[in-house]
Design an enzyme around this catalytic site. Structure first.
Site, short mmCIF file in Angstrom:
data_model
loop_
_atom_site.label_atom_id
_atom_site.label_comp_id
_atom_site.label_asym_id
_atom_site.label_seq_id
_atom_site.Cartn_x
_atom_site.Cartn_y
_atom_site.Cartn_z
CE LYS A 190 -3.51 2.42 2.66
NZ LYS A 190 -4.41 2.38 3.82
CE LYS A 247 -5.99 2.02 -0.52
NZ LYS A 247 -6.41 2.12 0.83
C1 PBG Z 1 -7.21 3.57 5.67
C2 PBG Z 1 -7.49 3.35 4.24
C3 PBG Z 1 -7.32 4.28 3.22
C4 PBG Z 1 -7.90 3.71 2.09
C5 PBG Z 1 -8.33 2.44 2.42
N1 PBG Z 1 -8.06 2.22 3.76
C6 PBG Z 1 -6.79 5.65 3.24
C7 PBG Z 1 -5.44 5.95 3.70
O1 PBG Z 1 -4.59 5.09 3.90
O2 PBG Z 1 -5.21 7.13 3.89
C8 PBG Z 1 -8.01 4.37 0.75
C9 PBG Z 1 -9.16 3.96 -0.10
C10 PBG Z 1 -9.47 4.86 -1.23
O3 PBG Z 1 -8.83 5.89 -1.47
O4 PBG Z 1 -10.42 4.53 -1.95
N2 PBG Z 1 -6.35 2.86 6.30
#
Ligand code: PBG
Length: 326
Positions: free
Chosen positions: A196, A249
């Site tokens: 991520k 992601k």
């Molecule tokens: C939080 C999380 C995030 C997303 C999914 N889980 C945001 C972040 O890490 O700031 C992003 C999902 C999206 O942008 O659609 N842990």
């Protein structure tokens, strides 16, 4: 070896039916997961400004929505919770009667066969908006692990089918797995947000989840966008700790990462078509600058072509309608 004029690659592109016959990748509704935002409270169904078509729901508003999702043959939803109260240690994330347990129970009563995946993270629940416990201005990895494990357990006890940690702490998959096993939930899979990235494409989500960090940013725990070898190490770590499904992601700017993970590991692979990717398409489509349907199907097909088995996408409902209409 055939060469032109014996070889003509255009022969197989002459008609729709021929193209369908040789099509290499396909978007299938059965591979999609629909993310949803659940807010603590009652009587709430409110559209998120930067994500047209996506709503905040309070738990008791979920049944008609998930019934529609099931009718559209979407196999799974991913739940994010927004609590009434936030504090330093994100207590509302692991409260057994918290917003996500309430949502899971409402969904399971309405549509028991719909798979419920829950996002496991503290950022929506902490007053500072970080994904873990903050000590001396730094997000403390090891103090965060037991809280994530408790959060995952509270979801599973309420009926979640899959838990999906998205916090990017080292060791979280192991901590969650051990805690679930100890409590008799050996059969519950973990979908880890393994690679991520610290991405600006999460902008609209942070508005939707009220989870923007109140100081600093997430770069001390989420991955640095230029790195791909490191993504393979992240995935390897999560597999070693017990992840059953791994995720990359965001998706669109990271198709090369999806491909490399696919080629390196024989694990089911998910990709998250995130909020910013959704918002860009919606904004252009609203102005008539892009053909929304064509662009969305092209994007999702590209994510499959890169090697994803599962796609998490806010477009899932409309994709289902488009594919069923054709
Ligand atoms: C939080 C999380 C995030 C997303 C999914 N889980 C945001 C972040 O890490 O700031 C992003 C999902 C999206 O942008 O659609 N842990």
């Amino acid at each position: 070896m055939a060469i032109f004029p014996q070889l003509r690659l255009r022969r197989l592109r002459r008609a729709e039916s021929l193209r369908a016959l040789v099509q290499e990748n396909r978007v299938d509704i059965g591979d999609l997961v629909y993310p949803m935002f659940v807010v603590e409270g009652r009587g709430i169904k409110q559209e998120i400004t930067s994500m047209p078509g996506i709503f905040h729901f309070s738990p008791e508003q979920l049944p008609p929505e998930v019934e529609e999702i099931a009718r559209l043959k979407i196999p799974a939803v991913l739940l994010f919770g927004i609590p009434e109260h936030k504090d330093e240690v994100g207590s509302a994330a692991y409260h057994p009667e918290g917003v996500i347990p309430q949502a899971i129970r409402a969904i399971k009563l309405a549509v028991p066969e719909l798979l419920v995946v829950t996002d496991v993270c503290l950022c929506e629940y902490t007053s500072h908006g970080h994904c873990g416990v903050v000590a001396n201005g730094y997000v403390d990895n090891d103090q965060t692990l037991p809280l994530l494990a408790r959060t995952a357990l509270s979801h599973v006890e309420a009926g979640a089918d899959i838990v999906a940690p998205s916090d990017m702490m080292d060791g979280r998959v192991k901590a969650i797995r051990e805690n679930l096993d100890e409590k008799g939930y050996q059969h519950i899979p973990i979908l880890s947000y393994a690679a991520k990235y610290a991405s600006a494409f999460y902008g609209p989500f942070r508005e939707a989840a009220e989870s923007a960090p109140q100081f600093g940013d997430r770069r001390s725990y989420q991955m640095d966008p230029p790195n791909v070898r490191e993504a393979l190490r992240e995935v390897e770590q999560d597999i070693n700790e017990g992840a059953d499904i791994i995720m990359v992601k965001p998706a669109l700017a990271y198709l090369d990462v999806i491909r490399q993970v696919r080629d390196t590991f024989n694990y089911p692979l998910a990709a998250y078509n995130v909020s910013g990717e959704y918002a860009m398409v919606k904004a252009a489509a609203q102005r008539g600058w892009l053909d929304e349907r064509q662009v969305v199907l092209e994007i999702l097909t590209a994510i499959k072509r890169a090697g994803a088995d599962i796609i998490l996408t806010y477009h899932a409902k409309e994709v289902s309608r488009w594919l069923q209409a054709t």
